[in-house]
Design a protein around this motif. Structure first.
Motif, PDB file in Angstrom:
ATOM      1  N   ASP A  38      49.234 -29.521 -53.202  1.00 19.64           N
ATOM      2  CA  ASP A  38      47.773 -29.592 -53.293  1.00 19.64           C
ATOM      3  C   ASP A  38      47.268 -30.957 -52.832  1.00 19.64           C
ATOM      4  O   ASP A  38      47.889 -31.998 -53.098  1.00 19.64           O
ATOM      5  CB  ASP A  38      47.316 -29.350 -54.737  1.00 19.64           C
ATOM      6  N   GLN A  39      46.121 -30.936 -52.146  1.00 10.19           N
ATOM      7  CA  GLN A  39      45.424 -32.181 -51.804  1.00 10.19           C
ATOM      8  C   GLN A  39      44.548 -32.558 -52.994  1.00 10.19           C
ATOM      9  O   GLN A  39      43.772 -31.733 -53.479  1.00 10.19           O
ATOM     10  CB  GLN A  39      44.569 -31.999 -50.557  1.00 10.19           C
ATOM     11  N   VAL A  40      44.661 -33.800 -53.460  1.00 12.10           N
ATOM     12  CA  VAL A  40      43.930 -34.233 -54.649  1.00 12.10           C
ATOM     13  C   VAL A  40      43.226 -35.550 -54.373  1.00 12.10           C
ATOM     14  O   VAL A  40      43.549 -36.275 -53.431  1.00 12.10           O
ATOM     15  CB  VAL A  40      44.876 -34.391 -55.865  1.00 12.10           C
ATOM     16  N   LEU A  41      42.249 -35.837 -55.248  1.00 12.49           N
ATOM     17  CA  LEU A  41      41.475 -37.072 -55.165  1.00 12.49           C
ATOM     18  C   LEU A  41      41.554 -37.772 -56.511  1.00 12.49           C
ATOM     19  O   LEU A  41      41.280 -37.175 -57.551  1.00 12.49           O
ATOM     20  CB  LEU A  41      40.014 -36.770 -54.820  1.00 12.49           C
ATOM     21  N   LEU A  42      41.990 -39.037 -56.506  1.00 11.75           N
ATOM     22  CA  LEU A  42      42.052 -39.838 -57.730  1.00 11.75           C
ATOM     23  C   LEU A  42      40.661 -40.329 -58.078  1.00 11.75           C
ATOM     24  O   LEU A  42      39.932 -40.824 -57.211  1.00 11.75           O
ATOM     25  CB  LEU A  42      43.014 -41.006 -57.539  1.00 11.75           C
ATOM     26  N   ARG A  43      40.273 -40.209 -59.359  1.00 14.34           N
ATOM     27  CA  ARG A  43      38.896 -40.472 -59.769  1.00 14.34           C
ATOM     28  C   ARG A  43      38.749 -41.603 -60.781  1.00 14.34           C
ATOM     29  O   ARG A  43      37.644 -42.065 -61.014  1.00 14.34           O
ATOM     30  CB  ARG A  43      38.296 -39.205 -60.393  1.00 14.34           C
ATOM     31  N   VAL A  44      39.824 -42.058 -61.395  1.00 15.84           N
ATOM     32  CA  VAL A  44      39.741 -43.061 -62.457  1.00 15.84           C
ATOM     33  C   VAL A  44      40.663 -44.219 -62.127  1.00 15.84           C
ATOM     34  O   VAL A  44      41.795 -44.007 -61.677  1.00 15.84           O
ATOM     35  CB  VAL A  44      40.129 -42.450 -63.826  1.00 15.84           C
ATOM     36  N   ASN A  45      40.183 -45.430 -62.334  1.00 15.56           N
ATOM     37  CA  ASN A  45      40.988 -46.622 -62.056  1.00 15.56           C
ATOM     38  C   ASN A  45      42.049 -46.828 -63.132  1.00 15.56           C
ATOM     39  O   ASN A  45      41.788 -46.663 -64.330  1.00 15.56           O
ATOM     40  CB  ASN A  45      40.099 -47.864 -61.996  1.00 15.56           C
ATOM     41  N   ASP A  46      43.235 -47.196 -62.694  1.00 18.08           N
ATOM     42  CA  ASP A  46      44.331 -47.549 -63.599  1.00 18.08           C
ATOM     43  C   ASP A  46      45.043 -48.746 -62.987  1.00 18.08           C
ATOM     44  O   ASP A  46      45.875 -48.608 -62.094  1.00 18.08           O
ATOM     45  CB  ASP A  46      45.288 -46.365 -63.768  1.00 18.08           C
ATOM     46  N   TYR A  47      44.694 -49.952 -63.473  1.00 19.06           N
ATOM     47  CA  TYR A  47      45.235 -51.183 -62.894  1.00 19.06           C
ATOM     48  C   TYR A  47      46.619 -51.468 -63.500  1.00 19.06           C
ATOM     49  O   TYR A  47      46.824 -52.439 -64.224  1.00 19.06           O
ATOM     50  CB  TYR A  47      44.283 -52.348 -63.150  1.00 19.06           C
ATOM     51  N   ARG A  48      47.565 -50.628 -63.171  1.00 19.23           N
ATOM     52  CA  ARG A  48      48.900 -50.761 -63.726  1.00 19.23           C
ATOM     53  C   ARG A  48      49.709 -51.830 -63.010  1.00 19.23           C
ATOM     54  O   ARG A  48      50.731 -52.280 -63.522  1.00 19.23           O
ATOM     55  CB  ARG A  48      49.622 -49.419 -63.654  1.00 19.23           C
ATOM     56  N   GLY A  49      49.262 -52.231 -61.802  1.00 22.85           N
ATOM     57  CA  GLY A  49      49.993 -53.249 -61.068  1.00 22.85           C
ATOM     58  C   GLY A  49      50.046 -54.568 -61.812  1.00 22.85           C
ATOM     59  O   GLY A  49      51.072 -55.247 -61.843  1.00 22.85           O
ATOM     60  N   THR A  96      52.294 -54.321 -65.049  1.00 24.08           N
ATOM     61  CA  THR A  96      53.739 -54.283 -64.800  1.00 24.08           C
ATOM     62  C   THR A  96      54.197 -55.393 -63.872  1.00 24.08           C
ATOM     63  O   THR A  96      55.339 -55.378 -63.420  1.00 24.08           O
ATOM     64  CB  THR A  96      54.128 -52.924 -64.201  1.00 24.08           C
ATOM     65  N   ARG A  97      53.276 -56.315 -63.552  1.00 25.57           N
ATOM     66  CA  ARG A  97      53.600 -57.453 -62.678  1.00 25.57           C
ATOM     67  C   ARG A  97      54.154 -56.993 -61.332  1.00 25.57           C
ATOM     68  O   ARG A  97      55.181 -57.481 -60.843  1.00 25.57           O
ATOM     69  CB  ARG A  97      54.583 -58.396 -63.367  1.00 25.57           C
ATOM     70  N   GLY A  98      53.482 -55.991 -60.764  1.00 26.46           N
ATOM     71  CA  GLY A  98      53.845 -55.527 -59.436  1.00 26.46           C
ATOM     72  C   GLY A  98      54.905 -54.461 -59.389  1.00 26.46           C
ATOM     73  O   GLY A  98      55.231 -53.951 -58.313  1.00 26.46           O
ATOM     74  N   GLU A  99      55.468 -54.075 -60.548  1.00 18.81           N
ATOM     75  CA  GLU A  99      56.500 -53.040 -60.541  1.00 18.81           C
ATOM     76  C   GLU A  99      55.902 -51.675 -60.181  1.00 18.81           C
ATOM     77  O   GLU A  99      56.547 -50.853 -59.542  1.00 18.81           O
ATOM     78  CB  GLU A  99      57.171 -52.976 -61.909  1.00 18.81           C
ATOM     79  N   ASN A 100      54.642 -51.430 -60.609  1.00 14.78           N
ATOM     80  CA  ASN A 100      53.941 -50.197 -60.276  1.00 14.78           C
ATOM     81  C   ASN A 100      52.723 -50.516 -59.424  1.00 14.78           C
ATOM     82  O   ASN A 100      52.254 -51.662 -59.375  1.00 14.78           O
ATOM     83  CB  ASN A 100      53.505 -49.461 -61.552  1.00 14.78           C
ATOM     84  N   GLU A 101      52.216 -49.488 -58.752  1.00 15.61           N
ATOM     85  CA  GLU A 101      51.041 -49.644 -57.906  1.00 15.61           C
ATOM     86  C   GLU A 101      49.778 -49.307 -58.687  1.00 15.61           C
ATOM     87  O   GLU A 101      49.786 -48.447 -59.579  1.00 15.61           O
ATOM     88  CB  GLU A 101      51.135 -48.713 -56.684  1.00 15.61           C
ATOM     89  N   ASP A 102      48.665 -49.981 -58.348  1.00 20.22           N
ATOM     90  CA  ASP A 102      47.378 -49.632 -58.935  1.00 20.22           C
ATOM     91  C   ASP A 102      46.956 -48.237 -58.472  1.00 20.22           C
ATOM     92  O   ASP A 102      47.130 -47.879 -57.305  1.00 20.22           O
ATOM     93  CB  ASP A 102      46.304 -50.644 -58.529  1.00 20.22           C
TER      94      ASP A 102
END
Length: 420
Positions: free
Chosen positions: A34-45, A48-54
Motif C-alpha cells: 500500500d502507498q501511505v502518507l505519514l501524518r504525525v511527527n516523531d523526532y526519534r532521531g 536515539t542519537r541518530g540510530e533511528n530516522e525521524d
C-alpha cells in the motif's frame, strides 16, 4: 479508494489486510504494498542519537511489512546531496491509531485522470474510440474540482445499443424468471431500427461545439495538473518546514538565534566602547602633558640674557634640544594613536546602539544558558505548530465553462429554423 482497488486488482498488494481503528470511528485497511502518507511527527532521531530516522509529516512511502505486534514497516525516499536515499522505519499501532498514517493514492488518481482527459482530447481531434475513457471513469477517481466539467461531457454508445435501464423501463423483470420470446420470421425480416438518440437540445452541452468541448476538456486537464502541482509544492513546503523545525532552523528559531547573535555582538561593542572611552581620555591627557613640556622647553631655548644672548648655551642647550626632539616624536606618536582610537570609537558607537539600551543589552547577553535553552524550545514549538498549519489546503472546485448569451441566442434561433 479507487487507486487502492486498482493496485489490489493488479496484484500489487500482497498478504492479508490489517484493519486499524482511527479517531472518529473510521477504519484504515493496510496491506503490504500500500502507498501511505505519514501524518504525525516523531523526532526519534534525536532520542536515539541518530540510530533511528525521524518520521515526519508529509513523507510518502510504501508498506513493506506488518508484524505480529501490528507494527507497520514503511519505506520512503529522501533527497540527499548525492541524489536520493531509501529510509525504512517501523511505526507502531498507537501511531496509526492516532491518525499518523493514511492511504496516499492522490497522485495515482491524478495521473489516471490526466490519461483519461488526454484520450478524450485525441478522440475529439481524430474521431477514435477513446471517447469513453473519461465519462466511464468512477466518480471517486475524478477530483472534485473537475467533476462539473466531466458531468457535462457526453457518454457515447455504439449504434443500436439501448440505455442500460431500457430493460427495466420496458417492464422486463429478470427476477421473475421471464425470458425474451424468440423472434418470428416476420420479425427477423423487418429492418432493425436503432433507437432514437436523446435530443441534443435536452442535453446541457448541446450549445457547445466540438471546439468548445475540446476547450472544456483542456481546461479541465490544465486545472487538474495545476491542482496536483500546487498540492505537491504545498506538501514539499510543509516537509521543508518540518525538517527546518526539527533542525532548529524554523522561522521562530532562526529569529531567536539572530537576536541572541545580535545581542552578543552589541554587548561586545558596548564593552569595547566603554574601554575605548577611558583609553581615549587617558591618551588625550598624556598628549596635553607632552605638549606642555614641549612648550616649557621652547621657552627655555628662546630665553635670552641682558645683552640678548641665549641663557642656555653649550652642553646645557644641547641636552634641552635633545629632550625637545624626543618629546616631539612622543607627541606625534600619541596624536596618531589618538586619531586611530577616535576612528574606532565612532565605529563601535554605531555598533553599540543607543546609550539608553546598553544596560538591557548587557543583561540579556549575560542571561544564563538554561534560560536561553528554554527560549529556544519555545521557539521550536512555535515552528512545529506553524509547520503543521502549512500543509496543502483543499483546492477550490473548478467552475463549469460558461456560454455567452449571444451564442445561446444563436443556437435557439437555429433550432427554431429547423423546427419550421
Amino acid at each position: 479508494m479507487a487507486g487502492r482497488a486498482l493496485r489490489k486488482e493488479d496484484g500489487d498488494l500482497t498478504g492479508p489486510e490489517h484493519a486499524y481503528a482511527l479517531p472518529g470511528g473510521g477504519e484504515l485497511m493496510l496491506s503490504v504494498g500500500d502507498q501511505v502518507l505519514l501524518r504525525v511527527n516523531d523526532y526519534r532521531g534525536k532520542r536515539t542519537r541518530g540510530e533511528n530516522e525521524d518520521v515526519l509529516n508529509g513523507y510518502r512511502g510504501i508498506v513493506r511489512a506488518v508484524d505480529e505486534e501490528r507494527r507497520v514497516l514503511v519505506e520512503w525516499r529522501e533527497k540527499t546531496a548525492d541524489g536520493h536515499r531509501h529510509v525504512v522505519e517501523w511505526v507502531d499501532a498507537d501511531y496509526v491509531a492516532q491518525g499518523g498514517l493514511s492511504l496516499g493514492y492522490a497522485i495515482t488518481g491524478q495521473e489516471q485522470l490526466d490519461r483519461a482527459v488526454a484520450g478524450l482530447v485525441r478522440e475529439v481531434e481524430t474521431g477514435t474510440e477513446e471517447r469513453m475513457i473519461l465519462t466511464e471513469m468512477p466518480k471517486s477517481a475524478v477530483p472534485a474540482h473537475v467533476r462539473p466539467v466531466v458531468a457535462d461531457l457526453p457518454t457515447p454508445r455504439a449504434p443500436g445499443v439501448a440505455e442500460p435501464n431500457d430493460a427495466d423501463a420496458s417492464g422486463g423483470d429478470t427476477a421473475s424468471g421471464n425470458r425474451s420470446i424468440p423472434a418470428t420470421a416476420e420479425q427477423r425480416a423487418r429492418p432493425i431500427t436503432p433507437p432514437e438518440p436523446e435530443p441534443m437540445a435536452d442535453r446541457p452541452y448541446a450549445h457547445l461545439s466540438n471546439s468548445a468541448l475540446r476547450d472544456a476538456v483542456r481546461r479541465a486537464a490544465t486545472a487538474a495538473r495545476a491542482t496536483s502541482a500546487a498540492a505537491e509544492r504545498a506538501e514539499a513546503a510543509a516537509q521543508r518546514a518540518e525538517q527546518q523545525a526539527a533542525a532548529g532552523a524554523g522561522a521562530y528559531s532562526l529569529a531567536l538565534s539572530r537576536r541572541h547573535q545580535g545581542t552578543a555582538e552589541r554587548a561586545v561593542a558596548i564593552r569595547e566602547l566603554r574601554a575605548l572611552g577611558g583609553a581615549v581620555t587617558e591618551r588625550a591627557d598624556r598628549l596635553h602633558d607632552t605638549q606642555a613640556r614641549i612648550d616649557g622647553l621652547d621657552q627655555q631655548l628662546t630665553e635670552t640674557g641682558r645683552f640678548g644672548r641665549p641663557v642656555l648655551r653649550g652642553e646645557d642647550r644641547t641636552v634641552v634640544e635633545a629632550d625637545r626632539e624626543e618629546l616631539l616624536r612622543t607627541r606625534e606618536e600619541a596624536a596618531r594613536q589618538l586619531k586611530q582610537m577616535n576612528t574606532r570609537l565612532n565605529v563601535v558607537t554605531q555598533q553599540a546602539g543607543p546609550v539608553g539600551e546598553h544596560e538591557a543589552v548587557l543583561t540579556e547577553a549575560d542571561m544564563p544558558q538554561e534560560e536561553k535553552a528554554a527560549l529556544f524550545r519555545r521557539a521550536q514549538k512555535k515552528d512545529n505548530q506553524a509547520a503543521s498549519r502549512s500543509g496543502p489546503k483543499p483546492s477550490r472546485r473548478a467552475t463549469r465553462p460558461t456560454v455567452r448569451p449571444s451564442a445561446q441566442r444563436a443556437f435557439e434561433a437555429k433550432q427554431r429554423r429547423v423546427a419550421a
